[in-house]
Design a protein around this motif. Structure first.
Motif, mmCIF file in Angstrom:
data_model
loop_
_atom_site.group_PDB
_atom_site.id
_atom_site.type_symbol
_atom_site.label_atom_id
_atom_site.label_comp_id
_atom_site.label_asym_id
_atom_site.label_seq_id
_atom_site.Cartn_x
_atom_site.Cartn_y
_atom_site.Cartn_z
ATOM 1 N N PHE A 1 14.985 -6.998 6.919
ATOM 2 C CA PHE A 1 15.043 -7.757 7.927
ATOM 3 C C PHE A 1 13.663 -8.340 7.479
ATOM 4 N N ILE A 2 13.337 -7.131 7.674
ATOM 5 C CA ILE A 2 11.807 -6.949 7.972
ATOM 6 C C ILE A 2 11.052 -7.609 6.225
ATOM 7 N N ILE A 3 11.304 -6.984 4.987
ATOM 8 C CA ILE A 3 11.359 -7.992 3.999
ATOM 9 C C ILE A 3 11.276 -9.128 3.696
ATOM 10 N N LYS A 4 12.458 -9.599 3.998
ATOM 11 C CA LYS A 4 12.756 -11.231 4.447
ATOM 12 C C LYS A 4 12.125 -11.894 5.046
ATOM 13 N N GLY A 5 11.876 -11.192 6.628
ATOM 14 C CA GLY A 5 11.162 -11.821 7.219
ATOM 15 C C GLY A 5 9.410 -12.182 6.222
ATOM 16 N N THR B 1 7.980 -12.149 3.558
ATOM 17 C CA THR B 1 7.970 -12.531 2.564
ATOM 18 C C THR B 1 7.836 -14.705 2.522
ATOM 19 N N ASN B 2 9.506 -14.717 3.522
ATOM 20 C CA ASN B 2 9.293 -16.063 4.196
ATOM 21 C C ASN B 2 8.077 -17.021 4.898
ATOM 22 N N GLY B 3 7.319 -15.352 5.913
ATOM 23 C CA GLY B 3 6.412 -16.098 6.207
ATOM 24 C C GLY B 3 6.289 -16.438 8.042
ATOM 25 N N GLU B 4 7.991 -15.739 8.436
ATOM 26 C CA GLU B 4 8.479 -15.626 9.719
ATOM 27 C C GLU B 4 8.303 -14.155 10.679
ATOM 28 N N ILE B 5 7.321 -13.324 10.052
ATOM 29 C CA ILE B 5 7.168 -12.455 9.906
ATOM 30 C C ILE B 5 4.836 -12.210 10.165
ATOM 31 N N PRO B 6 4.437 -12.543 10.774
ATOM 32 C CA PRO B 6 3.305 -12.657 11.006
ATOM 33 C C PRO B 6 1.974 -11.479 10.040
ATOM 34 N N ASP B 7 1.645 -11.957 9.401
ATOM 35 C CA ASP B 7 0.257 -10.116 8.823
ATOM 36 C C ASP B 7 0.480 -9.112 9.204
ATOM 37 N N TYR B 8 -0.573 -9.844 10.974
ATOM 38 C CA TYR B 8 -0.751 -8.675 12.041
ATOM 39 C C TYR B 8 0.693 -7.840 11.916
ATOM 40 N N MET C 1 11.797 -5.243 -1.407
ATOM 41 C CA MET C 1 11.480 -6.261 -2.618
ATOM 42 C C MET C 1 11.976 -6.744 -3.764
ATOM 43 N N VAL C 2 12.409 -5.791 -5.055
ATOM 44 C CA VAL C 2 13.611 -6.557 -5.824
ATOM 45 C C VAL C 2 14.145 -8.103 -5.554
ATOM 46 N N ASP C 3 14.942 -7.707 -4.277
ATOM 47 C CA ASP C 3 15.715 -9.111 -4.111
ATOM 48 C C ASP C 3 14.900 -9.876 -3.407
ATOM 49 N N SER C 4 13.940 -9.750 -3.625
ATOM 50 C CA SER C 4 12.742 -11.202 -2.947
ATOM 51 C C SER C 4 12.401 -11.820 -3.878
ATOM 52 N N GLY C 5 12.689 -12.168 -5.108
ATOM 53 C CA GLY C 5 12.198 -12.548 -6.577
ATOM 54 C C GLY C 5 13.587 -12.627 -7.414
ATOM 55 N N GLU C 6 12.825 -13.280 -8.809
ATOM 56 C CA GLU C 6 13.681 -13.422 -9.494
ATOM 57 C C GLU C 6 13.926 -11.873 -10.082
ATOM 58 N N ILE C 7 14.987 -11.746 -10.285
ATOM 59 C CA ILE C 7 15.418 -10.796 -11.069
ATOM 60 C C ILE C 7 15.962 -10.891 -12.833
ATOM 61 N N LEU C 8 14.996 -10.119 -14.140
ATOM 62 C CA LEU C 8 15.355 -10.907 -15.564
ATOM 63 C C LEU C 8 16.387 -9.388 -15.583
ATOM 64 N N GLY D 1 5.753 -15.437 -12.200
ATOM 65 C CA GLY D 1 5.064 -16.156 -11.294
ATOM 66 C C GLY D 1 6.465 -15.185 -9.727
ATOM 67 N N ASN D 2 7.178 -15.280 -10.164
ATOM 68 C CA ASN D 2 7.946 -15.360 -8.806
ATOM 69 C C ASN D 2 9.365 -13.744 -9.496
ATOM 70 N N LEU D 3 8.371 -12.772 -10.221
ATOM 71 C CA LEU D 3 8.945 -11.788 -9.759
ATOM 72 C C LEU D 3 8.409 -10.660 -8.424
ATOM 73 N N VAL D 4 8.798 -10.964 -7.627
ATOM 74 C CA VAL D 4 8.914 -9.767 -6.938
ATOM 75 C C VAL D 4 7.614 -9.808 -5.716
ATOM 76 N N PRO D 5 7.652 -10.973 -5.362
ATOM 77 C CA PRO D 5 6.978 -12.058 -4.323
ATOM 78 C C PRO D 5 6.579 -11.353 -3.247
ATOM 79 N N ALA D 6 7.382 -10.434 -2.817
ATOM 80 C CA ALA D 6 7.374 -9.953 -1.548
ATOM 81 C C ALA D 6 6.159 -8.944 -2.220
ATOM 82 N N ASP D 7 6.150 -7.962 -3.039
ATOM 83 C CA ASP D 7 5.805 -6.934 -3.393
ATOM 84 C C ASP D 7 3.518 -7.713 -3.502
ATOM 85 N N LYS D 8 4.075 -9.026 -3.542
ATOM 86 C CA LYS D 8 2.688 -9.283 -4.569
ATOM 87 C C LYS D 8 1.602 -9.756 -2.858
#
Length: 441
Positions: free
Chosen positions: A23-27, A29-36, A62-69, A155-162
């Protein structure tokens, strides 16, 4: 589920469940959970840590947040290698042709350098014509044909980590072993590796400054990899002084070629052979480390690895003539010497200060958007334990810049000389994960 409740939960040192981490990582990554709120959680993790289960779940979220090669068309066990970053660390460019020469496929994604540590992509781009922008089809075809290919990170590898790392970088929350481990391993898992050999650096030029912290990081990453079905091994290596004798992009390509030609550079050669041997075992080519070490050493001494490097450079558009004529590589306009002012024995060389000096000469970036000078860098003429006399050259600076006084001043501070003999420092400090079987997943 509310983010504020999860922050409180971690603040009190309780364990987050998988669905809460998802829930945390998805939220975030998509901007629903703010930086603070995410920075508040990061600080709670820094203060209270995470269990192995939490760290593994964070990695997979974090793996599941983007492209998996997956690259299912690559034949054989794909073994990847990752370094936590160092000064003069060009082992990837020695290890990959060694492993490929043994018939183990190396399909590697690498990044650019930032700060005092160099990037593999920058080093390769100092070779005239070399290109790293392979299409997926070109990448797979080259691996299957040559057993070796290297491309830049998608560019879309692990966007949550970036996104999470950028936040940690400005909120004082980088220094957390679970967060470091999940950041590194999420990229390795997402890039499709079947087995992973990690080079965890320890010392002044590394992120992990002491052996105990580095071993803790290595153990966590090894367990994450094995828990997720990737055979994972970590080599702990010394970064108290720069690795090898060259720092800077074209400089390091030059040293790579010299090593593959058979030049004796003790620390760099030993680390490269060690990592390559573990990769060959992980790839199923040899049954144990001793057997692999002998086979890899033979691949180096026979010239097979040099031939494979030549094939690799040519396949990716680079000029293979650089292997026979190193003068084709970019050359700096100025070559300036730093000399010893007292006699004795080199007691220490601060790797980080050397790396920062090279960056100041143009070899590195302070910000991601900065351009670099491929010809800039530093040559070491002495290593820890070597004897020096007054006036003897310790470093040569290479630069196209017209001002180098600050870099020179830092280099002069980077080494100390003892009146008494000093023992050289070992490059291999420990190995974690040998004998641990990969999980069934």
């Amino acid at each position: 589920m509310r983010m504020v409740d999860l922050i409180r939960k971690k603040r009190y040192g309780k364990q987050l469940l998988k669905e809460e981490i998802d829930f945390i990582i998805k939220g975030f990554t998509n901007g629903e959970i703010p930086d603070y709120q995410m920075s508040s959680l990061a600080m709670a993790i820094v203060l209270n840590g995470m269990s192995e289960e939490e760290t593994t779940n964070l990695t997979m979220a974090m793996v599941d947040s983007g492209e998996i090669l997956a690259y299912p068309d690559i034949k054989g066990v794909r073994v990847d290698k990752h370094s936590t970053g160092g000064v003069g660390d060009k082992t990837t460019l020695i290890v990959t042709p060694l492993v490929a020469a043994m018939g183990v496929p190396v399909a590697k994604m690498s990044g650019r350098g930032l700060g005092h540590t160099g990037g593999t992509v920058d080093k390769l781009e100092s070779i005239p014509g070399f290109r790293i922008d392979l299409t997926p089809e070109q990448f797979v075809r080259q691996v299957n044909q040559s057993k070796i290919a290297l491309t830049g990170q998608t560019g879309n590898l692990v966007p949550a980590d970036k996104k999470f790392y950028a936040l940690r970088d400005v909120t004082g929350t980088v220094e957390s072993i679970p967060l470091i481990a999940s950041s590194i391993m999420s990229k390795k898992i997402a890039s499709g590796s079947d087995a992973i050999v990690l080079d965890v650096k320890v010392g002044s030029g590394a992120f992990m400054k002491d052996l105990n912290s580095a071993r803790e990081l290595a153990e966590i990453m090894v367990h994450i990899g094995n828990n997720l079905g990737r055979r994972t091994i970590a080599v702990l290596s010394n970064m108290e002084q720069p690795l090898g004798f060259e720092v800077g992009n074209a400089n390091e390509i030059k040293e790579v070629v010299e090593i593959l030609r058979g030049k004796a550079v003790a620390d760099l050669k030993e680390l490269s052979l060690t990592i390559a041997s573990h990769m060959v075992v992980a790839g199923g080519r040899c049954g144990n480390f001793a057997e692999a070490y002998q086979a890899v050493k033979e691949a180096l001494e026979s010239g097979k690895a040099l031939d494979k490097f030549r094939e690799f450079v040519k396949a990716q558009g680079g000029d293979p003539a650089i292997i026979d004529d190193l003068g084709i590589l970019p050359q700096a306009k100025h070559h300036l010497e730093v000399r010893a002012t007292r006699a004795g024995y080199v007691q220490s060389i601060d790797a980080e200060q050397v790396g920062v000096s090279a960056m100041m000469l143009g070899a590195g970036r302070q910000r991601k958007e900065d351009s670099i000078d491929y010809a800039a860098g530093i040559t070491l003429h002495k290593k820890v334990g070597d004897q020096v006399v007054v006036g003897e050259i310790v470093f040569t600076m290479h630069t196209n810049r017209e001002s180098w006084e600050d870099a020179e001043g830092l280099l002069k501070q980077s080494f100390t000389i003892s009146e008494h003999p000093v023992e050289g420092i070992p490059v291999i400090l420990d190995v974690v994960g040998v004998g641990l079987p990969a999980s069934e997943g």
